[in-house]
Scaffold this active site. Structure first.
Site, PDB file in Angstrom:
ATOM      1  N   PRO A   2     -41.235  85.460  50.217  1.00  0.00           N
ATOM      2  CA  PRO A   2     -41.974  86.702  50.438  1.00  0.00           C
ATOM      3  C   PRO A   2     -41.261  87.605  51.440  1.00  0.00           C
ATOM      4  O   PRO A   2     -40.863  87.157  52.520  1.00  0.00           O
ATOM      5  CB  PRO A   2     -43.319  86.204  50.973  1.00  0.00           C
ATOM      6  N   GLU A   3     -41.091  88.871  51.064  1.00  0.00           N
ATOM      7  CA  GLU A   3     -40.398  89.837  51.909  1.00  0.00           C
ATOM      8  C   GLU A   3     -41.374  90.925  52.335  1.00  0.00           C
ATOM      9  O   GLU A   3     -42.582  90.766  52.213  1.00  0.00           O
ATOM     10  CB  GLU A   3     -39.184  90.402  51.156  1.00  0.00           C
ATOM     11  N   LYS A  62     -41.520  90.290  57.880  1.00  0.00           N
ATOM     12  CA  LYS A  62     -42.022  89.116  57.174  1.00  0.00           C
ATOM     13  C   LYS A  62     -43.129  88.399  57.943  1.00  0.00           C
ATOM     14  O   LYS A  62     -43.670  87.404  57.458  1.00  0.00           O
ATOM     15  CB  LYS A  62     -40.866  88.139  56.911  1.00  0.00           C
ATOM     16  N   ARG A 129     -44.038  73.860  50.425  1.00  0.00           N
ATOM     17  CA  ARG A 129     -42.768  73.367  50.962  1.00  0.00           C
ATOM     18  C   ARG A 129     -42.769  73.238  52.483  1.00  0.00           C
ATOM     19  O   ARG A 129     -41.792  72.808  53.068  1.00  0.00           O
ATOM     20  CB  ARG A 129     -41.627  74.273  50.502  1.00  0.00           C
ATOM     21  N   LYS A 176     -20.886  95.622  64.659  1.00  0.00           N
ATOM     22  CA  LYS A 176     -20.579  94.301  64.103  1.00  0.00           C
ATOM     23  C   LYS A 176     -19.537  94.425  62.995  1.00  0.00           C
ATOM     24  O   LYS A 176     -19.355  95.496  62.424  1.00  0.00           O
ATOM     25  CB  LYS A 176     -21.853  93.659  63.528  1.00  0.00           C
ATOM     26  N   ASN A 195     -33.589  88.934  50.122  1.00  0.00           N
ATOM     27  CA  ASN A 195     -32.528  88.996  49.124  1.00  0.00           C
ATOM     28  C   ASN A 195     -32.731  90.103  48.092  1.00  0.00           C
ATOM     29  O   ASN A 195     -31.832  90.905  47.837  1.00  0.00           O
ATOM     30  CB  ASN A 195     -32.384  87.638  48.444  1.00  0.00           C
TER      31      ASN A 195
END
Length: 380
Positions: A2-3, A62, A129, A176, A195
């Site tokens: 879940p995003e 999230k 999970r 970066k 993702n």
């Protein structure tokens, strides 16, 4: 997992069914990982929530939390496969096989909140999970985002637009030298992008996901920022319902069920897949060109089926070596939560393998992440 958009969906349902109501009773199941890894116990959660009124539901990336009438406040994270279910409403996009009603409480529940008033409603946090996290934060509701772990996470593209400006993004990118998608996925940089959202942003910006973050021009940074705001705003507004996403979105066409030749846009453009750092990225090579150096460990032609079935991916074998055990209360980092777990390692509430193949009714679902949510209904 879940995003930002999937979390917005759950916050929507919490506002719809839970906000403004008092928690009359709480049922919990002790779990040394889901609660214990972040310094909370099921009994503490039960005691803290019973008899309390829910004033609001909020989100940062999230993470999401309930604002109660007094502290502490419950802060939650779904990990890879967590979700929240409502006894009087369907918060996902599926219907049980044969249209049979789902038994309650649902399988793999960690807590169930019973709410006062009408309509009758119970709210359950489920996680097969055990990569989700449930904790209590002892802070005033106005201080939640200034408290760990939220304060260590970056700005949210939807609610922090005053912070996440083009100039801010340019400085972050140029501070970066990492693949740009890796920077987007790092929750310490920006909250909520996972993702599929990261892939959609890169496609809409017409930029290559593995190009080094410090190589983009001012014009490209502006395109990336515009795409980020557009994708996150739209996905959140549509509550992660991919059937309502714009037809030209990569998300609408990327899921090929392992058949790479089937992954194409309506205009015929081919969708291919790259793997870097163990994560699969969907791209459209005809428009996402490399304009500068890219990460050296990119491998092209990765099977999208690997990403789609990531719950079943087995980790690579490595040489055995002795290491000091990590403390049980160590915080699980976002990168660790993204690591697939072999199917045979899925655990139940007590850490034992779930059998129950003949219990209840099989269910299947698909959310905006493209993952199939499946399981069997039981009596909890």
């Amino acid at each position: 997992m879940p995003e930002i958009a999937e979390i917005a969906r759950i916050v929507h349902y919490l506002k719809k069914h839970a906000v403004g109501r008092t928690v009359s009773a709480v049922k919990t199941q002790e779990d040394a990982i889901v609660y214990g890894k972040v310094g909370t116990s099921a009994s503490e959660f039960e005691k803290a929530m019973t008899g309390r009124k829910i004033l609001d539901a909020k989100q940062q990336g999230k993470y999401f939390w309930l604002e109660m009438d007094s502290k502490p406040h419950p802060l939650m994270h779904f990990g890879m496969s967590g979700w929240m279910k409502f006894s009087n409403d369907d918060s996902t996009y599926y219907r049980p096989a044969k249209e049979q009603a789902e038994e309650w409480p649902p399988r793999f529940w960690k807590f169930v909140l019973e709410l006062e008033g009408t309509p009758v409603c119970q709210v359950a946090f489920v996680d097969a999970r055990r990569l989700g996290r449930i904790r209590l934060v002892d802070a005033e509701k106005e201080e939640m985002r200034k408290t760990s772990p939220l304060k260590e996470n970056g700005p949210d593209p939807v609610i922090d637009k005053d912070t996440l400006t083009v100039d801010w993004l340019a400085k972050k990118l140029r501070s970066k030298k990492v693949p740009v998608k890796a920077l987007l996925l790092d929750q310490a940089n920006i909250s909520g992008i996972g993702n599929w959202v990261g892939d959609e942003i890169m496609y809409q910006a017409r930029l290559h996901p593995e190009q080094y973050s410090n190589t983009f021009t001012d014009e490209q940074v502006k395109k990336l920022h515009d795409a980020m705001m557009y994708v996150c705003d739209t996905a959140v507004e549509l509550l992660a319902d991919k059937d309502k996403f714009p037809e030209d979105w990569l998300m609408t066409h990327r899921w090929s069920k392992g058949k790479k030749e089937a992954a194409k846009l309506p205009n015929g453009s081919r969708i291919t897949f790259l793997k870097v750092g163990g994560r699969t990225s969907a791209i459209v090579p005809s428009v996402q060109k490399k304009t500068a150096a890219v990460a050296g460990d990119v491998s092209e032609g990765a099977d999208e089926g690997e990403d789609q079935r990531e719950e079943e991916v087995k980790p690579k074998k490595t040489a055995k070596r002795k290491s000091k055990p990590k403390p049980e209360d160590e915080e699980v980092k976002e990168e660790e939560e993204d690591v697939p777990v072999p199917k045979k390692q899925k655990k139940g509430v007590n850490g034992t393998a779930q059998k129950g193949k003949k219990l209840g009714t099989p269910i299947k679902s698909e959310d905006a992440s493209g993952q199939r949510r499946s399981g069997r209904l039981s009596k909890g």
